[in-house]
Design an enzyme around this catalytic site. Structure first.
Site, PDB file in Angstrom:
ATOM      1  N   ASP A  16       0.878  -1.137   0.002  1.00  0.00           N
ATOM      2  CA  ASP A  16      -0.077  -0.368   0.170  1.00  0.00           C
ATOM      3  C   ASP A  16       0.663   1.654   0.199  1.00  0.00           C
ATOM      4  O   ASP A  16       1.797   1.141   0.516  1.00  0.00           O
ATOM      5  CB  ASP A  16      -0.763   0.246   1.029  1.00  0.00           C
ATOM      6  CG  ASP A  16      -2.535   1.118   1.334  1.00  0.00           C
ATOM      7  OD1 ASP A  16      -2.154   1.614  -0.377  1.00  0.00           O
ATOM      8  OD2 ASP A  16      -2.662   1.240   1.850  1.00  0.00           O
ATOM      9  N   HIS A  33       2.077   3.107  -8.837  1.00  0.00           N
ATOM     10  CA  HIS A  33       1.945   1.688  -9.585  1.00  0.00           C
ATOM     11  C   HIS A  33       3.078   1.620  -9.864  1.00  0.00           C
ATOM     12  O   HIS A  33       4.024   0.566  -9.678  1.00  0.00           O
ATOM     13  CB  HIS A  33       0.856   1.418  -9.816  1.00  0.00           C
ATOM     14  CG  HIS A  33      -0.214   2.509  -8.502  1.00  0.00           C
ATOM     15  ND1 HIS A  33      -0.280   2.100  -8.006  1.00  0.00           N
ATOM     16  CD2 HIS A  33      -1.375   3.435  -9.630  1.00  0.00           C
ATOM     17  CE1 HIS A  33      -2.026   1.739  -7.195  1.00  0.00           C
ATOM     18  NE2 HIS A  33      -2.382   2.287  -8.450  1.00  0.00           N
ATOM     19  N   LEU A 127      13.022 -19.626  -4.744  1.00  0.00           N
ATOM     20  CA  LEU A 127      11.370 -18.908  -3.729  1.00  0.00           C
ATOM     21  C   LEU A 127      10.297 -19.094  -4.750  1.00  0.00           C
ATOM     22  O   LEU A 127      10.056 -18.593  -5.777  1.00  0.00           O
ATOM     23  CB  LEU A 127      11.905 -17.355  -4.182  1.00  0.00           C
ATOM     24  CG  LEU A 127      10.448 -16.151  -3.421  1.00  0.00           C
ATOM     25  CD1 LEU A 127      10.701 -16.000  -1.763  1.00  0.00           C
ATOM     26  CD2 LEU A 127      10.969 -14.673  -4.134  1.00  0.00           C
TER      27      LEU A 127
HETATM   28  C1  FPP Z   1      -1.955   0.728  -2.763  1.00  0.00           C
HETATM   29  O1  FPP Z   1      -1.355   1.288  -3.350  1.00  0.00           O
HETATM   30  C2  FPP Z   1      -1.668  -0.573  -4.723  1.00  0.00           C
HETATM   31  C3  FPP Z   1      -2.092  -0.854  -5.615  1.00  0.00           C
HETATM   32  C4  FPP Z   1      -3.905  -1.019  -5.599  1.00  0.00           C
HETATM   33  C5  FPP Z   1      -1.432  -1.929  -6.401  1.00  0.00           C
HETATM   34  C6  FPP Z   1      -0.389  -2.577  -6.345  1.00  0.00           C
HETATM   35  C7  FPP Z   1       0.492  -1.979  -7.284  1.00  0.00           C
HETATM   36  C8  FPP Z   1       1.523  -2.479  -7.700  1.00  0.00           C
HETATM   37  C9  FPP Z   1       2.673  -2.817  -6.747  1.00  0.00           C
HETATM   38  C10 FPP Z   1       2.505  -2.436  -8.246  1.00  0.00           C
HETATM   39  C11 FPP Z   1       1.591  -2.816  -9.897  1.00  0.00           C
HETATM   40  C12 FPP Z   1       2.625  -4.463 -10.145  1.00  0.00           C
HETATM   41  C13 FPP Z   1       1.958  -5.497 -10.720  1.00  0.00           C
HETATM   42  C14 FPP Z   1       2.604  -7.020 -11.349  1.00  0.00           C
HETATM   43  C15 FPP Z   1       0.638  -5.155 -11.635  1.00  0.00           C
HETATM   44  P1  FPP Z   1      -2.522   2.616  -3.509  1.00  0.00           P
HETATM   45  O2  FPP Z   1      -3.276   2.434  -4.882  1.00  0.00           O
HETATM   46  O3  FPP Z   1      -4.234   2.603  -2.230  1.00  0.00           O
HETATM   47  O4  FPP Z   1      -2.044   3.883  -2.543  1.00  0.00           O
HETATM   48  P2  FPP Z   1      -2.727   4.987  -1.292  1.00  0.00           P
HETATM   49  O5  FPP Z   1      -3.108   4.140  -0.078  1.00  0.00           O
HETATM   50  O6  FPP Z   1      -1.165   5.642  -1.372  1.00  0.00           O
HETATM   51  O7  FPP Z   1      -3.475   5.714  -2.685  1.00  0.00           O
END
Ligand code: FPP
Length: 232
Positions: A16, A33, A127
């Site tokens: 997150d 992202h 892994l």
């Molecule tokens: C949460 O951050 C993250 C996500 C919903 C997406 C996680 C994705 C990745 C780490 C990279 C993508 C990788 C692949 C393989 C597709 P948020 O957007 O909720 O952050 P915020 O809480 O700061 O808004």
């Protein structure tokens, strides 16, 4: 560093904080992202070097379809690109890739790509990296219940081991440690069944910044936890 007896076999991470990471820099959320995606291989390498055998990463939840269309499309494209760019490197590191979640709501093309990456790396002995994409813990339990009903299994034959065998990845052990980055303290529908006795660790660090020191801190805290599994 943690001794092997106190090392988690399986670590699961709720990645997150990408959006806030981008906002802090005046960038669009998708740039967050992208940076988050770039952090996956280095983090996997650190855990693998520490001796962790299974790593599960929450990349896209069943609820994430409700984000703005552009962000959803961006995350799907990112997944596709990541598979193109990184599968070979993971394969060369002897990493076995697995997908956790649904494949019936992504394009056939993307689903085939996911399956090809899983197939290519299936005999790797390093892994095991489970990427949760279109994953929801409640949805997983519903799908398991459907498969049990479809198989005509009688109510009195349903017990915990049987239900667990109908989840998406029945051969992967439950996570010993679940880490959430980005400062929130909740599970957000991740691995609900499997998390029954997991240790939870919440880090304020935003996912794209989560690095070796943060991992070592989490593992060192885990080392001091007493796990009782309902016993005394
Ligand atoms: C949460 O951050 C993250 C996500 C919903 C997406 C996680 C994705 C990745 C780490 C990279 C993508 C990788 C692949 C393989 C597709 P948020 O957007 O909720 O952050 P915020 O809480 O700061 O808004």
């Amino acid at each position: 560093m943690s001794g092997p007896q106190h090392l988690p076999l399986h670590v699961a991470i709720i990645m997150d904080g990408n959006g806030r990471w981008a906002k802090k820099r005046g960038l669009p959320r998708l740039a967050g992202h992208k940076a988050g995606g770039e952090n996956i291989r280095p983090v996997a390498k650190v855990f693998s070097d520490c001796g962790v055998r299974y790593l599960s990463l929450y990349a896209f939840s069943t609820e994430n379809w409700n984000r703005p269309e552009m962000e959803v499309a961006g995350l799907l494209t990112l997944l596709s690109k990541k598979i193109d760019q990184e599968t070979r490197a993971f394969h060369e590191q002897n990493t076995r890739l697995l997908h956790l979640g649904r494949q019936d709501r992504m394009s056939r093309r993307l689903s085939k790509k996911v399956q090809a990456a899983v197939e290519l790396t299936k005999d790797n002995t390093g892994l095991t990296l489970c990427l949760a994409f279109d994953y929801g813990g409640r949805d997983e339990i519903v799908q398991a219940a459907r498969r049990i009903a479809d198989a005509g299994i009688r109510a009195e034959d349903i017990d915990e081991p049987l239900l667990a065998r109908h989840l998406y990845l029945p051969d992967i052990p439950d996570p010993d440690l679940i880490i959430r980055t980005g400062g929130e303290s909740r599970l957000s529908n991740f691995l609900l069944w499997q998390a029954a006795y997991s240790e939870l660790y919440f880090s304020p660090v935003l996912w794209p910044d989560f690095g070796r020191q943060d991992i070592e801190q989490a593992l060192s805290e885990y080392e001091h936890r007493q796990r009782r599994f309902g016993r005394i």
